[in-house]
Design a protein around this motif. Structure first.
Motif, PDB file in Angstrom:
ATOM      1  N   ARG A  93       0.772  -1.134  -0.271  1.00 21.14           N
ATOM      2  CA  ARG A  93      -0.070  -0.126  -0.214  1.00 21.14           C
ATOM      3  C   ARG A  93       0.788   1.134   0.078  1.00 21.14           C
ATOM      4  O   ARG A  93       1.984   1.208   0.723  1.00 21.14           O
ATOM      5  CB  ARG A  93      -1.053  -0.040   1.524  1.00 21.14           C
ATOM      6  N   THR A  94       0.349   2.230  -0.494  1.00 16.95           N
ATOM      7  CA  THR A  94       1.141   3.602  -0.744  1.00 16.95           C
ATOM      8  C   THR A  94      -0.054   4.484  -0.144  1.00 16.95           C
ATOM      9  O   THR A  94      -1.195   4.454  -0.454  1.00 16.95           O
ATOM     10  CB  THR A  94       1.943   3.966  -2.141  1.00 16.95           C
ATOM     11  N   CYS A  95       0.510   5.885   0.160  1.00 13.74           N
ATOM     12  CA  CYS A  95      -0.506   6.601   0.557  1.00 13.74           C
ATOM     13  C   CYS A  95      -1.211   7.518  -0.537  1.00 13.74           C
ATOM     14  O   CYS A  95      -2.388   7.800  -0.250  1.00 13.74           O
ATOM     15  CB  CYS A  95       0.185   7.820   1.489  1.00 13.74           C
ATOM     16  N   GLY A  96      -0.908   7.602  -1.599  1.00 12.72           N
ATOM     17  CA  GLY A  96      -1.348   8.152  -2.681  1.00 12.72           C
ATOM     18  C   GLY A  96      -1.468   9.749  -2.784  1.00 12.72           C
ATOM     19  O   GLY A  96      -1.848  10.226  -3.873  1.00 12.72           O
ATOM     20  N   SER A  97      -0.708  10.310  -1.688  1.00 11.54           N
ATOM     21  CA  SER A  97      -1.113  11.624  -1.822  1.00 11.54           C
ATOM     22  C   SER A  97       0.265  12.225  -1.268  1.00 11.54           C
ATOM     23  O   SER A  97       0.284  13.653  -1.458  1.00 11.54           O
ATOM     24  CB  SER A  97      -1.991  12.007  -0.448  1.00 11.54           C
ATOM     25  N   CYS A  98       1.318  11.684  -0.902  1.00 17.61           N
ATOM     26  CA  CYS A  98       2.518  12.541  -0.699  1.00 17.61           C
ATOM     27  C   CYS A  98       3.149  12.921  -2.109  1.00 17.61           C
ATOM     28  O   CYS A  98       2.827  12.474  -2.966  1.00 17.61           O
ATOM     29  CB  CYS A  98       3.624  11.744  -0.039  1.00 17.61           C
ATOM     30  N   ARG A  99       4.276  13.806  -2.093  1.00 19.00           N
ATOM     31  CA  ARG A  99       4.587  14.164  -3.174  1.00 19.00           C
ATOM     32  C   ARG A  99       5.132  13.201  -4.193  1.00 19.00           C
ATOM     33  O   ARG A  99       5.125  13.289  -5.426  1.00 19.00           O
ATOM     34  CB  ARG A  99       5.776  15.321  -3.076  1.00 19.00           C
ATOM     35  N   TYR A 100       5.940  12.150  -3.310  1.00 14.25           N
ATOM     36  CA  TYR A 100       6.307  11.095  -4.562  1.00 14.25           C
ATOM     37  C   TYR A 100       5.298  10.287  -4.932  1.00 14.25           C
ATOM     38  O   TYR A 100       5.443  10.138  -6.204  1.00 14.25           O
ATOM     39  CB  TYR A 100       7.100  10.122  -3.573  1.00 14.25           C
ATOM     40  N   CYS A 101       4.146   9.790  -4.437  1.00 13.70           N
ATOM     41  CA  CYS A 101       3.156   9.007  -5.172  1.00 13.70           C
ATOM     42  C   CYS A 101       2.438  10.089  -5.885  1.00 13.70           C
ATOM     43  O   CYS A 101       2.313   9.355  -7.125  1.00 13.70           O
ATOM     44  CB  CYS A 101       2.041   8.984  -3.938  1.00 13.70           C
ATOM     45  N   VAL A 102       2.312  11.194  -5.750  1.00 14.41           N
ATOM     46  CA  VAL A 102       1.835  12.332  -6.812  1.00 14.41           C
ATOM     47  C   VAL A 102       2.623  12.298  -8.105  1.00 14.41           C
ATOM     48  O   VAL A 102       2.156  12.345  -9.209  1.00 14.41           O
ATOM     49  CB  VAL A 102       1.536  13.312  -6.094  1.00 14.41           C
ATOM     50  N   ALA A 103       3.884  12.326  -7.997  1.00 11.64           N
ATOM     51  CA  ALA A 103       4.700  12.333  -9.115  1.00 11.64           C
ATOM     52  C   ALA A 103       5.064  10.896  -9.685  1.00 11.64           C
ATOM     53  O   ALA A 103       5.994  10.800 -10.609  1.00 11.64           O
ATOM     54  CB  ALA A 103       6.087  12.976  -8.607  1.00 11.64           C
ATOM     55  N   GLY A 104       4.520   9.995  -9.228  1.00  5.56           N
ATOM     56  CA  GLY A 104       4.555   8.655 -10.091  1.00  5.56           C
ATOM     57  C   GLY A 104       5.806   7.807  -9.385  1.00  5.56           C
ATOM     58  O   GLY A 104       6.213   6.840 -10.001  1.00  5.56           O
ATOM     59  N   ALA A 105       6.198   8.325  -8.083  1.00  8.75           N
ATOM     60  CA  ALA A 105       7.427   7.534  -7.760  1.00  8.75           C
ATOM     61  C   ALA A 105       6.859   6.966  -6.304  1.00  8.75           C
ATOM     62  O   ALA A 105       7.557   7.308  -5.348  1.00  8.75           O
ATOM     63  CB  ALA A 105       8.625   8.646  -7.602  1.00  8.75           C
ATOM     64  N   GLU A 106       6.058   6.309  -6.511  1.00  5.22           N
ATOM     65  CA  GLU A 106       5.264   5.628  -5.178  1.00  5.22           C
ATOM     66  C   GLU A 106       6.258   4.625  -4.464  1.00  5.22           C
ATOM     67  O   GLU A 106       6.141   4.361  -3.460  1.00  5.22           O
ATOM     68  CB  GLU A 106       4.094   4.809  -5.507  1.00  5.22           C
ATOM     69  N   ASN A 107       7.194   4.446  -5.206  1.00  4.03           N
ATOM     70  CA  ASN A 107       8.354   3.571  -4.524  1.00  4.03           C
ATOM     71  C   ASN A 107       9.205   4.336  -3.259  1.00  4.03           C
ATOM     72  O   ASN A 107       9.702   3.784  -2.258  1.00  4.03           O
ATOM     73  CB  ASN A 107       9.362   2.814  -5.472  1.00  4.03           C
ATOM     74  N   LEU A 108       8.864   5.768  -3.435  1.00  2.81           N
ATOM     75  CA  LEU A 108       9.569   6.355  -2.633  1.00  2.81           C
ATOM     76  C   LEU A 108       8.506   6.890  -1.393  1.00  2.81           C
ATOM     77  O   LEU A 108       9.033   7.941  -0.823  1.00  2.81           O
ATOM     78  CB  LEU A 108      10.433   7.634  -3.262  1.00  2.81           C
ATOM     79  N   CYS A 109       7.478   6.648  -1.465  1.00  2.00           N
ATOM     80  CA  CYS A 109       6.431   7.057  -0.738  1.00  2.00           C
ATOM     81  C   CYS A 109       6.898   7.162   0.796  1.00  2.00           C
ATOM     82  O   CYS A 109       7.519   6.387   1.323  1.00  2.00           O
ATOM     83  CB  CYS A 109       5.013   5.865  -0.601  1.00  2.00           C
ATOM     84  N   VAL A 110       6.228   8.175   1.530  1.00  2.00           N
ATOM     85  CA  VAL A 110       6.703   8.343   2.865  1.00  2.00           C
ATOM     86  C   VAL A 110       6.092   7.626   3.817  1.00  2.00           C
ATOM     87  O   VAL A 110       6.170   7.610   5.147  1.00  2.00           O
ATOM     88  CB  VAL A 110       6.685   9.947   3.210  1.00  2.00           C
ATOM     89  N   ALA A 111       4.780   6.938   3.550  1.00  2.00           N
ATOM     90  CA  ALA A 111       3.955   6.237   4.357  1.00  2.00           C
ATOM     91  C   ALA A 111       3.505   4.822   3.608  1.00  2.00           C
ATOM     92  O   ALA A 111       2.496   4.478   3.725  1.00  2.00           O
ATOM     93  CB  ALA A 111       2.971   6.912   4.819  1.00  2.00           C
TER      94      ALA A 111
END
Ligand code: ZN
Ligand code: ZN
Length: 336
Positions: A93-111
């Motif tokens: 699962r990724t948060c979908g809303s952090c700057r990384y998720c939004v930028a298409g880099a969900e592998n770096l999601c902060v949560a």
């Protein structure tokens, strides 16, 4: 159901895993209940069992290379039906809303949450997965063959992307286990010349068999300078060795989640002339989908050693002691 759980992390020979009985998990909204057919044994599971990777939950069930069949699903599921074969991977699962998720880099999601670390994984008879993070498994692969693709394969593929191997380039691979033997085949299919460095004679034989141009010892110099290299062995002392083997402008990507300490680097010998050193952190779902398409199109040959689902502790021991060639895979059913 029966499952394995990490009790007290420690050396694998001290049996850090223990068998437990648990209720079959109940899927929540958008989740699938999956009956486990096979589960790959990844080096990350070993790091978790041995405490190199701090456990995030006591008695978590490891395993994030799961192939199984959907036996129940909850409201909100639209991608899969009961009876479908699915793959459950590391990224849960990724948060979908952090700057990384939004930028298409969900592998770096902060949560993010991960299968077999935050959530119970596939060393069990059943597992629950958010269907948005599950994969359709290509029909080209059996359950045993498909399991190692789901982490070893996907992470190795991302490492290959991160290594920025030019077309027709020269790739060095340090360590040759479950992930490397798949990644090497992708690179070779794309026209690369692959040089493998590994301490295991069986792995060297497999590398040559799969089309590597050379196979030497772990600390050996490859026969030609490298445009790119991937470090799969969790051995920090190999970092300067691999950097020194790079040609000008070359890139070294470190594929693992855990690495022993890197010794001091010498700027001139290891980094100057625009050599690049980079890590690889998890993967995006897009990486996973892309890799599974490529894997099926080649198709990759998966070298697997199988164990019963009830033999996870033995499989981890064999992995720790270099007794596995290719990937280790647990196979259901759990004997009564
Ligand atoms: Zn995020
Ligand atoms: Zn893994």
């Amino acid at each position: 159901m029966r499952a394995w759980a990490v009790d007290v992390p420690g050396p694998v020979d001290s049996s850090p895993l223990r068998e437990v009985e648990r209720a079959i998990p109940t899927p929540g909204p958008s989740q699938l209940l999956v009956r486990v057919s096979t589960c790959g044994v990844c080096r990350t599971d070993l790091h978790l069992a041995e405490g190199d990777l701090a456990p995030r939950r006591h008695l978590v069930t490891p395993g994030h290379e799961v192939v199984g069949v959907v036996v129940a699903l909850e409201e909100g599921c639209v991608r899969f039906c009961e009876g479908d074969r699915v793959g459950v991977a590391w990224l849960a699962r990724t948060c979908g809303s952090c700057r990384y998720c939004v930028a298409g880099a969900e592998n770096l999601c902060v949560a993010p949450t991960f299968t077999g670390w935050d959530l119970d994984g596939g060393y069990a008879e059943f597992v629950v997965v958010d269907e948005r993070y599950a994969y359709a498994v290509p029909t080209a692969f059996s359950d045993v063959e498909a399991a190692p693709l789901l982490c070893a394969g996907i992470i190795g593929y991302r490492a290959l992307l991160r290594a920025e191997l030019p077309e027709g380039g020269r790739l060095g691979i340090y360590g040759f286990g479950g992930s490397a033997h798949l990644t090497a085949q992708v690179a070779i299919a794309q026209g690369a010349r692959v040089h493998v460095m590994t301490r295991s004679p069986q792995a060297r034989a497999l590398a040559t068999h799969l089309g590597a141009s050379s196979a030497g010892g772990a600390f050996d110099e490859p026969p030609e300078p490298l445009d790119a290299a991937i470090l799969f062995a969790p051995v920090g002392t190999l970092v300067p060795v691999a950097l020194e083997a790079l040609d000008r402008g070359g890139t070294l990507a470190i594929a693992g989640i855990h690495l022993s300490d890197v010794p001091a680097l010498n700027y001139e010998r290891h980094l100057f002339e625009e050599r690049t050193l980079r890590s690889v952190t998890a993967n995006t779902r897009a990486d996973g989908e892309a890799f599974l398409r490529i894997a099926a199109s080649i198709p990759l040959r998966v070298e697997a050693t199988t164990y019963g689902l009830d033999e996870a502790d033995r499989a981890l021991g064999d992995l720790a002691h270099d007794r596995v060639t290719g990937a280790a895979v647990l196979v259901a059913p759990w004997p009564a």
